[in-house]
Design an enzyme around this catalytic site. Structure first.
Site, PDB file in Angstrom:
ATOM      1  N   ASP A 119       0.884  -1.152   0.000  1.00  0.00           N
ATOM      2  CA  ASP A 119       0.000   0.000   0.000  1.00  0.00           C
ATOM      3  C   ASP A 119       0.935   1.218   0.000  1.00  0.00           C
ATOM      4  O   ASP A 119       1.749   1.393   0.919  1.00  0.00           O
ATOM      5  CB  ASP A 119      -0.845  -0.050   1.282  1.00  0.00           C
ATOM      6  CG  ASP A 119      -1.687   1.187   1.475  1.00  0.00           C
ATOM      7  OD1 ASP A 119      -1.564   2.150   0.683  1.00  0.00           O
ATOM      8  OD2 ASP A 119      -2.456   1.193   2.438  1.00  0.00           O
ATOM      9  N   ILE A 120       0.833   2.048  -1.011  1.00  0.00           N
ATOM     10  CA  ILE A 120       1.794   3.149  -1.175  1.00  0.00           C
ATOM     11  C   ILE A 120       1.746   4.132   0.002  1.00  0.00           C
ATOM     12  O   ILE A 120       2.731   4.817   0.285  1.00  0.00           O
ATOM     13  CB  ILE A 120       1.549   3.862  -2.529  1.00  0.00           C
ATOM     14  CG1 ILE A 120       2.810   4.603  -2.984  1.00  0.00           C
ATOM     15  CG2 ILE A 120       0.346   4.799  -2.480  1.00  0.00           C
ATOM     16  CD1 ILE A 120       2.769   5.038  -4.442  1.00  0.00           C
ATOM     17  N   ASN A 133      -6.853  13.073 -10.262  1.00  0.00           N
ATOM     18  CA  ASN A 133      -7.656  13.525 -11.411  1.00  0.00           C
ATOM     19  C   ASN A 133      -7.442  15.031 -11.585  1.00  0.00           C
ATOM     20  O   ASN A 133      -6.741  15.665 -10.797  1.00  0.00           O
ATOM     21  CB  ASN A 133      -9.140  13.153 -11.230  1.00  0.00           C
ATOM     22  CG  ASN A 133      -9.729  13.766  -9.973  1.00  0.00           C
ATOM     23  OD1 ASN A 133      -9.473  14.944  -9.670  1.00  0.00           O
ATOM     24  ND2 ASN A 133     -10.499  13.003  -9.221  1.00  0.00           N
ATOM     25  N   VAL A 162      -6.189   4.912  -5.566  1.00  0.00           N
ATOM     26  CA  VAL A 162      -5.004   5.303  -4.799  1.00  0.00           C
ATOM     27  C   VAL A 162      -5.144   6.744  -4.285  1.00  0.00           C
ATOM     28  O   VAL A 162      -4.657   7.086  -3.195  1.00  0.00           O
ATOM     29  CB  VAL A 162      -3.726   5.066  -5.631  1.00  0.00           C
ATOM     30  CG1 VAL A 162      -3.573   6.060  -6.759  1.00  0.00           C
ATOM     31  CG2 VAL A 162      -2.504   5.041  -4.750  1.00  0.00           C
ATOM     32  N   ASP A 163      -5.822   7.575  -5.060  1.00  0.00           N
ATOM     33  CA  ASP A 163      -6.041   8.983  -4.688  1.00  0.00           C
ATOM     34  C   ASP A 163      -6.810   9.058  -3.353  1.00  0.00           C
ATOM     35  O   ASP A 163      -6.405   9.773  -2.415  1.00  0.00           O
ATOM     36  CB  ASP A 163      -6.850   9.642  -5.812  1.00  0.00           C
ATOM     37  CG  ASP A 163      -6.873  11.150  -5.759  1.00  0.00           C
ATOM     38  OD1 ASP A 163      -6.191  11.726  -4.900  1.00  0.00           O
ATOM     39  OD2 ASP A 163      -7.583  11.751  -6.580  1.00  0.00           O
ATOM     40  N   THR A 168      -3.714   2.822 -14.639  1.00  0.00           N
ATOM     41  CA  THR A 168      -4.072   1.420 -14.933  1.00  0.00           C
ATOM     42  C   THR A 168      -5.247   0.899 -14.106  1.00  0.00           C
ATOM     43  O   THR A 168      -5.618  -0.263 -14.224  1.00  0.00           O
ATOM     44  CB  THR A 168      -2.882   0.470 -14.707  1.00  0.00           C
ATOM     45  OG1 THR A 168      -2.591   0.430 -13.300  1.00  0.00           O
ATOM     46  CG2 THR A 168      -1.663   0.911 -15.477  1.00  0.00           C
ATOM     47  N   GLY A 169      -5.821   1.754 -13.268  1.00  0.00           N
ATOM     48  CA  GLY A 169      -6.999   1.350 -12.498  1.00  0.00           C
ATOM     49  C   GLY A 169      -8.255   1.780 -13.232  1.00  0.00           C
ATOM     50  O   GLY A 169      -8.528   1.323 -14.353  1.00  0.00           O
ATOM     51  N   VAL A 170      -8.978   2.699 -12.624  1.00  0.00           N
ATOM     52  CA  VAL A 170     -10.228   3.199 -13.215  1.00  0.00           C
ATOM     53  C   VAL A 170     -10.003   3.789 -14.611  1.00  0.00           C
ATOM     54  O   VAL A 170     -10.884   3.700 -15.482  1.00  0.00           O
ATOM     55  CB  VAL A 170     -10.839   4.274 -12.281  1.00  0.00           C
ATOM     56  CG1 VAL A 170     -12.048   4.934 -12.917  1.00  0.00           C
ATOM     57  CG2 VAL A 170     -11.236   3.647 -10.948  1.00  0.00           C
ATOM     58  N   TYR A 171      -8.831   4.366 -14.868  1.00  0.00           N
ATOM     59  CA  TYR A 171      -8.572   4.998 -16.165  1.00  0.00           C
ATOM     60  C   TYR A 171      -8.296   4.000 -17.284  1.00  0.00           C
ATOM     61  O   TYR A 171      -8.206   4.388 -18.457  1.00  0.00           O
ATOM     62  CB  TYR A 171      -7.438   6.026 -16.053  1.00  0.00           C
ATOM     63  CG  TYR A 171      -7.867   7.345 -15.425  1.00  0.00           C
ATOM     64  CD1 TYR A 171      -9.156   7.527 -14.920  1.00  0.00           C
ATOM     65  CD2 TYR A 171      -6.986   8.421 -15.353  1.00  0.00           C
ATOM     66  CE1 TYR A 171      -9.547   8.738 -14.348  1.00  0.00           C
ATOM     67  CE2 TYR A 171      -7.366   9.633 -14.787  1.00  0.00           C
ATOM     68  CZ  TYR A 171      -8.652   9.783 -14.294  1.00  0.00           C
ATOM     69  OH  TYR A 171      -9.030  10.983 -13.735  1.00  0.00           O
TER      70      TYR A 171
HETATM   71  P1  ADP Z   1      -6.208   5.765 -12.266  1.00  0.00           P
HETATM   72  O1  ADP Z   1      -7.464   6.596 -12.166  1.00  0.00           O
HETATM   73  O2  ADP Z   1      -4.992   6.606 -12.634  1.00  0.00           O
HETATM   74  O3  ADP Z   1      -6.367   4.564 -13.111  1.00  0.00           O
HETATM   75  P2  ADP Z   1      -6.442   4.215  -9.780  1.00  0.00           P
HETATM   76  O4  ADP Z   1      -6.258   4.716  -8.410  1.00  0.00           O
HETATM   77  O5  ADP Z   1      -7.799   3.718 -10.175  1.00  0.00           O
HETATM   78  O6  ADP Z   1      -5.911   5.378 -10.746  1.00  0.00           O
HETATM   79  O7  ADP Z   1      -5.419   3.042 -10.054  1.00  0.00           O
HETATM   80  C1  ADP Z   1      -4.032   3.233 -10.259  1.00  0.00           C
HETATM   81  C2  ADP Z   1      -3.276   2.048  -9.673  1.00  0.00           C
HETATM   82  O8  ADP Z   1      -3.158   2.210  -8.266  1.00  0.00           O
HETATM   83  C3  ADP Z   1      -3.951   0.682  -9.883  1.00  0.00           C
HETATM   84  O9  ADP Z   1      -2.952  -0.256 -10.241  1.00  0.00           O
HETATM   85  C4  ADP Z   1      -4.504   0.365  -8.499  1.00  0.00           C
HETATM   86  O10 ADP Z   1      -4.575  -1.034  -8.280  1.00  0.00           O
HETATM   87  C5  ADP Z   1      -3.442   0.989  -7.624  1.00  0.00           C
HETATM   88  N1  ADP Z   1      -3.789   1.280  -6.226  1.00  0.00           N
HETATM   89  C6  ADP Z   1      -4.997   1.498  -5.653  1.00  0.00           C
HETATM   90  N2  ADP Z   1      -4.870   1.752  -4.328  1.00  0.00           N
HETATM   91  C7  ADP Z   1      -3.527   1.697  -4.060  1.00  0.00           C
HETATM   92  C8  ADP Z   1      -2.731   1.854  -2.881  1.00  0.00           C
HETATM   93  N3  ADP Z   1      -3.265   2.137  -1.690  1.00  0.00           N
HETATM   94  N4  ADP Z   1      -1.380   1.720  -3.000  1.00  0.00           N
HETATM   95  C9  ADP Z   1      -0.806   1.444  -4.180  1.00  0.00           C
HETATM   96  N5  ADP Z   1      -1.486   1.289  -5.331  1.00  0.00           N
HETATM   97  C10 ADP Z   1      -2.840   1.405  -5.265  1.00  0.00           C
END
Ligand code: ADP
Length: 171
Positions: A11-12, A25, A34-35, A119-122
């Site tokens: 978890d970052i 965003n 992650v945001d 690579t998540g929601v985007y």
């Molecule tokens: P985006 O909108 O840029 O796609 P996301 O937050 O949906 O951003 O996803 C970006 C990446 O961050 C994905 O690989 C997701 O699995 C990862 N992610 C989500 N939560 C965390 C976290 N707490 N720590 C590290 N990576 C995370």
């Protein structure tokens, strides 16, 4: 592979580095993924500072303090939403990494941790994104000797595999 690059599953928000990167965003006012995790862990001071920044363009990055995070700074970057790949998505993602590394250099940061931006929601394809992350990181490491450690933080096994393959290709 450059020994300054590390691949970790974590978890970052718990990392003790000079800066963690937020996949934000355009509003910089918080979101999901992650945001959301970064804003929750950093506390309300982060949102207060983000309100003063007037948002951020896609492909650009802005830096704030880390507040309650163990990291000193947060670098907020806005990755592209993946459509078909024909809207400049790859260049915009590369630009995110370039802008983050520019801020790292300007602020004399030595350690920086990236999530897999876009690579998540985007919806950016994970393998393509990992290749871009690795390429831009190697470029930055080759010109910035202050940079001691770049962490690619994977939140799931598929992301980890994508980075492992991209790093293997670059060996
Ligand atoms: P985006 O909108 O840029 O796609 P996301 O937050 O949906 O951003 O996803 C970006 C990446 O961050 C994905 O690989 C997701 O699995 C990862 N992610 C989500 N939560 C965390 C976290 N707490 N720590 C590290 N990576 C995370």
């Amino acid at each position: 592979m450059d020994e300054r690059i590390q691949l970790i599953e974590a978890d970052i928000t718990v990392l003790q580095v000079d800066a963690i990167v937020n996949a934000a965003n355009n509003t910089l006012l918080g979101g999901g993924g992650v945001d959301g995790a970064i804003h929750r862990a950093a506390g309300p001071g982060l949102l207060d500072e983000c309100r003063t920044l007037n948002g951020c363009a896609t492909g650009d990055a802005k830096i704030t303090q880390g507040y309650n995070l163990p990291a000193h700074y947060v670098i907020h970057t806005v990755g592209p939403v993946w459509h078909s790949g024909a809207s400049g998505e790859e260049d915009l993602l590369a630009s995110c990494y370039q802008r983050c590394f520019k801020l790292a250099r300007d602020n004399n940061l030595r350690t920086i941790a990236f999530p897999a931006i876009s690579t998540g929601v985007y919806g950016f394809p994970k393998k393509k994104a990992a290749r871009i992350a690795v390429r831009e990181t190697q470029k930055a490491l080759s010109v910035n000797e202050e940079l001691a450690n770049v962490l690619f933080v994977c939140f799931n096994a598929e992301t980890r595999r994508a980075y492992a393959e991209a790093l293997q290709e670059k060996k």
